[in-house]
Design a protein around this motif. Structure first.
Motif, mmCIF file in Angstrom:
data_model
loop_
_atom_site.group_PDB
_atom_site.id
_atom_site.type_symbol
_atom_site.label_atom_id
_atom_site.label_comp_id
_atom_site.label_asym_id
_atom_site.label_seq_id
_atom_site.Cartn_x
_atom_site.Cartn_y
_atom_site.Cartn_z
ATOM 1 N N GLU A 125 3.810 2.501 0.672
ATOM 2 C CA GLU A 125 2.665 1.592 0.776
ATOM 3 C C GLU A 125 2.847 0.465 -0.239
ATOM 4 N N ASN A 126 1.915 0.283 -1.197
ATOM 5 C CA ASN A 126 2.025 -0.803 -2.184
ATOM 6 C C ASN A 126 2.687 -0.373 -3.488
ATOM 7 N N ASP A 150 6.851 8.415 2.926
ATOM 8 C CA ASP A 150 5.429 8.701 2.831
ATOM 9 C C ASP A 150 5.187 9.595 1.620
ATOM 10 N N HIS A 162 7.301 5.582 13.291
ATOM 11 C CA HIS A 162 7.727 5.593 11.895
ATOM 12 C C HIS A 162 9.113 6.170 11.670
ATOM 13 N N LYS A 195 10.107 6.043 7.642
ATOM 14 C CA LYS A 195 9.332 5.381 6.599
ATOM 15 C C LYS A 195 9.011 6.433 5.542
ATOM 16 N N GLU A 249 2.439 -1.838 -8.725
ATOM 17 C CA GLU A 249 1.521 -1.842 -7.589
ATOM 18 C C GLU A 249 0.713 -3.120 -7.690
ATOM 19 N N ASN A 278 11.468 0.956 1.735
ATOM 20 C CA ASN A 278 10.446 1.885 2.238
ATOM 21 C C ASN A 278 10.976 2.808 3.340
#
Length: 198
Positions: free
Chosen positions: A118-119, A102, A4, A100, A152, A81
């Motif tokens: 994520e989304n 988080d 990552h 990445k 989202e 991201n």
């Protein structure tokens, strides 16, 4: 390099381009201003140009240390991201870290840019400067109004807020769905956020 993140050593001047997942980082230019009379870390500025998913991103990462040793930085910065940050111990040991994004990770998002975890997508849409005047036309308070667009999957939502009160040092907490957005810093060019899942 881990799954990552990637750490790229940098030198003063132009550095080679590199690829990390879908992100292409073009040759980065590093400027180091070290004051030999001071026993503090050097002032560093990195010009960064990158491309991911057919979107280009240009920015500067900088680290400044004044004569009293107070440090001022404007990273980690978010782009899609990923986040970008500098690490160093001396002017000869500087690196660019790309990770990445988080949850629980503080980052700066610049005006007009989108960050994704994520989304969840967050876009810093606009900053509007406002002020109030007394009956004589004298300005006595000024503030900014910010707007962040959230999405989202098929859901969208906008959150708006006004400038943080620098005097009380409080952070602003906003929520949407199962997410908490902590506004750590604000300016007309970038917001520093931390996102958590509730």
């Amino acid at each position: 390099m881990t799954a990552h993140s990637i750490t790229i050593p940098l030198k003063s001047g132009t550095n080679p381009s590199f690829q990390f997942e879908t992100l292409h980082v073009e040759s980065a230019n590093v400027v180091i201003q070290a004051d030999p009379t001071q026993h503090v870390l050097p002032n560093i500025q990195l010009e960064l140009n990158s491309i991911a998913n057919n979107t280009t991103y240009s920015t500067f990462l900088w680290h400044h240390t004044d004569a009293e040793g107070y440090q001022s930085i404007n990273y980690p910065k978010a782009f899609q991201n990923y986040i970008f940050k500098l690490t160093f111990t001396t002017k000869d040991d500087i690196a660019l870290v790309v990770k990445k994004i988080d949850f629980e990770m503080p980052f700066y998002i610049e005006l007009g840019r989108t960050a994704s975890i994520e989304n969840l997508n967050m876009t810093f849409v606009h900053c509007i400067g406002e002020w109030s005047e007394d009956i004589h036309g004298n300005q006595h308070s000024a503030f900014n109004t910010y707007n962040i667009s959230l999405s989202e999957e098929h859901e969208q939502h906008n959150i708006s807020f006004t400038s943080l009160d620098c005097a009380d040092k409080k952070k602003l907490l906003l929520t949407w769905k199962q997410y908490t957005f902590i506004i750590l810093e604000d300016s007309d060019k970038a917001l520093k956020l931390q996102v958590s899942k509730i």
